[in-house]
Write a protein that holds these residues in place. Structure first.
Motif, PDB file in Angstrom:
ATOM      1  N   ALA A   1       9.344 -14.828  83.389  1.00  0.00           N
ATOM      2  CA  ALA A   1       8.490 -13.812  83.872  1.00  0.00           C
ATOM      3  C   ALA A   1       7.438 -13.159  83.168  1.00  0.00           C
ATOM      4  N   ALA A   2       6.142 -13.003  83.915  1.00  0.00           N
ATOM      5  CA  ALA A   2       5.038 -12.584  83.339  1.00  0.00           C
ATOM      6  C   ALA A   2       5.202 -11.214  82.608  1.00  0.00           C
ATOM      7  N   LEU A   3       4.421 -10.854  81.574  1.00  0.00           N
ATOM      8  CA  LEU A   3       4.416  -9.775  80.827  1.00  0.00           C
ATOM      9  C   LEU A   3       3.298  -8.949  81.279  1.00  0.00           C
ATOM     10  N   SER A   4       3.349  -7.500  80.700  1.00  0.00           N
ATOM     11  CA  SER A   4       2.151  -6.652  81.051  1.00  0.00           C
ATOM     12  C   SER A   4       1.252  -6.866  80.263  1.00  0.00           C
ATOM     13  N   PHE A   5       1.173  -7.472  79.173  1.00  0.00           N
ATOM     14  CA  PHE A   5       0.344  -7.807  78.070  1.00  0.00           C
ATOM     15  C   PHE A   5      -0.236  -9.226  77.889  1.00  0.00           C
TER      16      PHE A   5
ATOM     17  N   ILE B   1      17.922  -5.010  86.256  1.00  0.00           N
ATOM     18  CA  ILE B   1      18.910  -4.906  84.992  1.00  0.00           C
ATOM     19  C   ILE B   1      18.707  -3.247  84.689  1.00  0.00           C
ATOM     20  N   GLU B   2      19.012  -2.441  85.862  1.00  0.00           N
ATOM     21  CA  GLU B   2      19.099  -1.194  85.685  1.00  0.00           C
ATOM     22  C   GLU B   2      19.731  -0.406  84.524  1.00  0.00           C
ATOM     23  N   GLY B   3      19.316   0.412  83.839  1.00  0.00           N
ATOM     24  CA  GLY B   3      20.237   0.655  82.590  1.00  0.00           C
ATOM     25  C   GLY B   3      20.011  -0.082  81.385  1.00  0.00           C
ATOM     26  N   CYS B   4      19.075  -0.991  81.288  1.00  0.00           N
ATOM     27  CA  CYS B   4      18.984  -1.988  80.322  1.00  0.00           C
ATOM     28  C   CYS B   4      17.289  -2.249  79.953  1.00  0.00           C
ATOM     29  N   LYS B   5      16.978  -2.746  78.949  1.00  0.00           N
ATOM     30  CA  LYS B   5      15.698  -3.209  78.716  1.00  0.00           C
ATOM     31  C   LYS B   5      15.587  -4.473  78.070  1.00  0.00           C
ATOM     32  N   LEU B   6      14.594  -5.037  78.286  1.00  0.00           N
ATOM     33  CA  LEU B   6      14.160  -6.359  77.762  1.00  0.00           C
ATOM     34  C   LEU B   6      13.620  -6.224  76.178  1.00  0.00           C
TER      35      LEU B   6
ATOM     36  N   CYS C   1       9.694  -4.844  76.891  1.00  0.00           N
ATOM     37  CA  CYS C   1       8.970  -5.481  78.004  1.00  0.00           C
ATOM     38  C   CYS C   1       8.865  -4.830  79.245  1.00  0.00           C
ATOM     39  N   ASP C   2       7.649  -4.731  79.775  1.00  0.00           N
ATOM     40  CA  ASP C   2       7.321  -4.575  81.120  1.00  0.00           C
ATOM     41  C   ASP C   2       7.105  -5.729  81.795  1.00  0.00           C
ATOM     42  N   ILE C   3       7.444  -6.105  82.974  1.00  0.00           N
ATOM     43  CA  ILE C   3       7.126  -7.388  83.743  1.00  0.00           C
ATOM     44  C   ILE C   3       6.009  -7.298  84.696  1.00  0.00           C
ATOM     45  N   GLY C   4       4.922  -7.938  84.496  1.00  0.00           N
ATOM     46  CA  GLY C   4       3.653  -7.684  85.263  1.00  0.00           C
ATOM     47  C   GLY C   4       3.359  -8.816  86.029  1.00  0.00           C
ATOM     48  N   ASP C   5       2.141  -8.661  86.808  1.00  0.00           N
ATOM     49  CA  ASP C   5       1.302  -9.536  87.653  1.00  0.00           C
ATOM     50  C   ASP C   5       0.821 -10.690  87.090  1.00  0.00           C
ATOM     51  N   GLY C   6       0.734 -11.689  87.686  1.00  0.00           N
ATOM     52  CA  GLY C   6      -0.111 -12.773  87.167  1.00  0.00           C
ATOM     53  C   GLY C   6      -1.614 -12.861  86.894  1.00  0.00           C
ATOM     54  N   ALA C   7      -2.171 -13.942  86.588  1.00  0.00           N
ATOM     55  CA  ALA C   7      -3.828 -13.795  86.335  1.00  0.00           C
ATOM     56  C   ALA C   7      -4.575 -13.072  87.747  1.00  0.00           C
TER      57      ALA C   7
END
Length: 404
Positions: free
Chosen positions: A53-57, A217-222, A393-399
């Motif tokens: 998965a892509a990250l937000s940073f 993954i509701e209720g959980c964090k990566l 983690c927040d999962i973000g968009d690609g380039a």
């Protein structure tokens, strides 16, 4: 308008560009994320399955065109300042980080020279580029692929070209393979280029067939935990592992000549042919690849069914296989794993990336996040003398380009 997410990154490269090259109204901004792989490690260059998965940073680049064929690369985080002419681009060890964007430029020029990009080499007239990133360098979160995709998108856009993202992904991988000399698979560049907010990606690396999978993954964090033991792919045993897999494949082809990659080898087929490999180390490497591929398929199914417990157990099994069969973890990652897996509320945990240092990724219940970070930091530091860093983690968009 830029989102709050990108304000720091834009501010950094905007100020850095002005200090390096002066104010310029033509400046454009591009971003490419880092990535985390949830499961499926070292399977990518074996044609198998991965689940990143892509990250937000990630990496930000400010860029302005030139007309004299000169490309000037600057970073706010690395000392090397590198200038090249479009007609003379070669790998130089002393150029350090800048070899990644240089390699991308070489591949863009080759694509243009072959007439496959909708414009000729003359479209690349030069540029000034300034980079800043918040992907920890050497942490196994694809800082190099992030630099590559940010560069590929920026320079092709500056040339007035719209090159499909998948083509930018492929040429960025070629840059790392051929120019930098790291025989990486395509997973990192794919995840960085093709990421989608809130989704993981199921990718078959030999065919590039892929699907977006909601990360439910509701209720959980990566949580990514950095061992803060820096790793460098080109200097690690990464290429050695790749060669060992190729040796295993060659042995199996005596019985299965049609087998194109280890990613095509099922668990049942492996049990039938494992006797062909005399070297127990090579057999262990293949064992990991075959069973890791199977774990990725089961992990996707468990996530789709909302069975996070099974997903977490598969994460743990993945780390144990990477430790015992593939031998790419090391003292720091194993110490981190040992502490993390025993924290109440940690559903799953494993190393992520190529190994030999870098990061661990954990699936943690929301109510246990603070406890997890406290206990892991204490136990890991006592074991290693190093202080870990944590990223929720927040999962973000690609380039993509950021238009202000």
């Amino acid at each position: 308008m830029t989102t709050q997410l990108h304000e720091e990154g834009i501010g950094q490269v905007q100020g850095g560009f002005e200090r390096a090259f002066g104010k310029n109204k033509e400046v454009r901004y591009f971003f490419a994320p880092g990535r985390v792989n949830l499961i499926g490690e070292h399977t990518d260059y074996n044609g198998g399955y991965v689940f990143p998965a892509a990250l937000s940073f990630g990496t930000y680049v400010a860029v302005v065109p030139r007309q004299d064929g000169k490309y000037r690369f600057r970073s706010l985080q690395f000392e090397a300042e590198v200038d090249v002419d479009v007609t003379d681009i070669v790998y130089r060890k002393e150029d350090d980080w800048a070899n990644y964007p240089k390699g991308v430029l070489v591949q863009l020029l080759e694509l243009a020279g072959a007439g496959e990009a909708g414009a000729g080499v003359g479209a690349y007239q030069g540029a000034d580029l300034v980079y800043w990133g918040n992907v920890p360098n050497g942490a196994g979160l694809s800082s190099s692929a992030s630099i590559e995709l940010a560069t590929a998108l920026a320079l092709s856009s500056l040339a007035g070209l719209v090159i499909p993202t998948m083509e930018l992904v492929k040429l960025s991988q070629r840059a790392e393979n051929r120019f930098v000399g790291v025989n990486c698979g395509i997973m990192d560049q794919f995840a960085v280029g093709m990421g989608k907010q809130g989704h993981a990606m199921m990718l078959k690396c030999d065919t590039l067939d892929y699907a977006y999978v909601p990360l439910a993954i509701e209720g959980c964090k990566l949580i990514i935990t950095n061992t803060n033991k820096r790793r460098g792919l080109a200097d690690s045993k990464y290429n050695e592992r790749r060669q060992q897999c190729e040796d295993g494949l060659e042995a199996i082809r005596r019985e299965l000549p049609q087998l194109a990659s280890l990613g095509e080898l099922s668990v049942d087929a492996w049990e039938q042919v494992r006797g062909l490999i005399a070297d127990p180390i090579i057999a262990n490497r293949v064992e990991h690849i075959v069973r890791e591929d199977d774990r990725v398929l089961r992990a996707q199914a468990s996530l789709a069914a909302g069975d996070l417990t099974t997903f977490g157990e598969l994460m743990k099994q993945s780390h144990e296989s990477l430790r015992d069969l593939y031998e790419v973890t090391g003292f720091e990652l194993d110490s981190l794993f040992a502490v993390a897996k025993d924290v109440d509320g940690c559903i799953g945990t494993r190393m992520t990336g190529a190994g030999f240092g870098g990061c661990n990724v954990s699936l943690v219940r929301e109510e246990a996040v603070e406890r997890f970070m406290t206990q892991v930091a204490d136990g890991y530091t006592r074991a290693t003398g190093l202080a870990p860093s944590f990223y929720i983690c927040d999962i973000g968009d690609g380039a993509h380009e950021i238009v202000l």
